[in-house]
Design a protein around this motif. Structure first.
Motif, PDB file in Angstrom:
ATOM      1  N   VAL A  81       0.848  -1.184   0.000  1.00 14.39           N
ATOM      2  CA  VAL A  81       0.000   0.000   0.000  1.00 14.39           C
ATOM      3  C   VAL A  81       0.890   1.241   0.000  1.00 14.39           C
ATOM      4  O   VAL A  81       1.817   1.345   0.798  1.00 14.39           O
ATOM      5  CB  VAL A  81      -0.940   0.031   1.227  1.00 14.39           C
ATOM      6  N   ASN A 104      -8.555   0.263 -11.672  1.00 12.79           N
ATOM      7  CA  ASN A 104      -9.131   1.365 -10.908  1.00 12.79           C
ATOM      8  C   ASN A 104     -10.546   0.943 -10.524  1.00 12.79           C
ATOM      9  O   ASN A 104     -11.495   1.194 -11.250  1.00 12.79           O
ATOM     10  CB  ASN A 104      -9.153   2.642 -11.738  1.00 12.79           C
ATOM     11  N   GLU A 106     -13.093  -0.179  -6.846  1.00 14.63           N
ATOM     12  CA  GLU A 106     -13.204  -0.089  -5.385  1.00 14.63           C
ATOM     13  C   GLU A 106     -12.527  -1.279  -4.745  1.00 14.63           C
ATOM     14  O   GLU A 106     -12.657  -2.392  -5.218  1.00 14.63           O
ATOM     15  CB  GLU A 106     -14.677  -0.025  -4.971  1.00 14.63           C
ATOM     16  N   GLY A 108      -9.701   0.791  -4.484  1.00 12.66           N
ATOM     17  CA  GLY A 108      -8.520   1.593  -4.785  1.00 12.66           C
ATOM     18  C   GLY A 108      -8.009   1.401  -6.199  1.00 12.66           C
ATOM     19  O   GLY A 108      -8.544   0.632  -6.982  1.00 12.66           O
ATOM     20  N   ARG A 109      -6.906   2.122  -6.503  1.00  7.93           N
ATOM     21  CA  ARG A 109      -6.195   1.994  -7.778  1.00  7.93           C
ATOM     22  C   ARG A 109      -4.972   1.120  -7.560  1.00  7.93           C
ATOM     23  O   ARG A 109      -4.383   1.133  -6.490  1.00  7.93           O
ATOM     24  CB  ARG A 109      -5.746   3.366  -8.274  1.00  7.93           C
ATOM     25  N   ARG A 110      -4.561   0.416  -8.623  1.00  4.00           N
ATOM     26  CA  ARG A 110      -3.432  -0.497  -8.463  1.00  4.00           C
ATOM     27  C   ARG A 110      -2.745  -0.769  -9.793  1.00  4.00           C
ATOM     28  O   ARG A 110      -3.317  -0.557 -10.853  1.00  4.00           O
ATOM     29  CB  ARG A 110      -3.901  -1.808  -7.857  1.00  4.00           C
ATOM     30  N   VAL A 124      -0.807  -0.711  -4.546  1.00  6.06           N
ATOM     31  CA  VAL A 124      -2.177  -0.226  -4.463  1.00  6.06           C
ATOM     32  C   VAL A 124      -2.229   1.042  -3.621  1.00  6.06           C
ATOM     33  O   VAL A 124      -1.463   1.207  -2.670  1.00  6.06           O
ATOM     34  CB  VAL A 124      -3.121  -1.320  -3.878  1.00  6.06           C
ATOM     35  N   SER A 125      -3.126   1.942  -4.001  1.00  8.03           N
ATOM     36  CA  SER A 125      -3.358   3.162  -3.234  1.00  8.03           C
ATOM     37  C   SER A 125      -4.851   3.284  -2.978  1.00  8.03           C
ATOM     38  O   SER A 125      -5.671   3.109  -3.883  1.00  8.03           O
ATOM     39  CB  SER A 125      -2.851   4.388  -3.977  1.00  8.03           C
ATOM     40  N   TYR A 126      -5.201   3.635  -1.743  1.00  7.35           N
ATOM     41  CA  TYR A 126      -6.584   3.862  -1.365  1.00  7.35           C
ATOM     42  C   TYR A 126      -6.878   5.355  -1.221  1.00  7.35           C
ATOM     43  O   TYR A 126      -7.946   5.737  -0.788  1.00  7.35           O
ATOM     44  CB  TYR A 126      -6.908   3.130  -0.056  1.00  7.35           C
TER      45      TYR A 126
END
Length: 128
Positions: A81, A104, A106, A108-110, A124-126
């Motif tokens: 993350v 992209n 739910e 997050g994006r990854r 991954v970013s939330y």
């Protein structure tokens, strides 16, 4: 009983110090410990103060099998993350790795990339 986050994951790599340096560069981690380990090998613990990856290097390494998520006991990927997905992807690309499987959805994006050991990392970013 309260269950917390994972403390560490241990896996075998060709060159623990080299892989640890790559992870430090990409994710801002630090080496927590490094030293001799089982069967004449060498291990490097790299991560944060609370969580880390234990990178084991065997004295006599064996070649990795072909990548297959269907193989039992297979490590499919390690998810990391990050706060800034775009900046991290730029570092991954600058280090010579290829990003793939961008998503992209739910929550997050990854994106994913393979390191020099053939280990797949999900980044991954939330962040909104």
């Amino acid at each position: 009983m309260t269950t917390g986050l994972l403390e560490h994951v241990n896996f075998t790599v060709a060159n623990p110090p080299e892989t640890a340096a790559m992870l430090c560069d990409l994710f801002g981690w630090h080496i927590r410990w490094s030293g001799p380990s089982a069967n004449g090998g060498h291990t490097v613990h790299v991560g944060t103060d609370d969580q880390y990856l234990a990178l084991y290097g065997a004295r006599t390494p064996e070649p990795a099998d072909a990548r297959s998520a269907a193989r039992q006991a297979n490590l499919n990927h390690v998810a990391i993350v990050v706060d800034d997905l775009d900046a991290t992807e730029a570092r991954v690309l600058a280090a010579g790795y290829q990003s793939e499987n961008h998503g992209n959805y739910e929550p997050g994006r990854r994106f994913y990339f393979y390191d020099g050991n053939g280990i797949e990392f999900e980044v991954v970013s939330y962040a909104a």
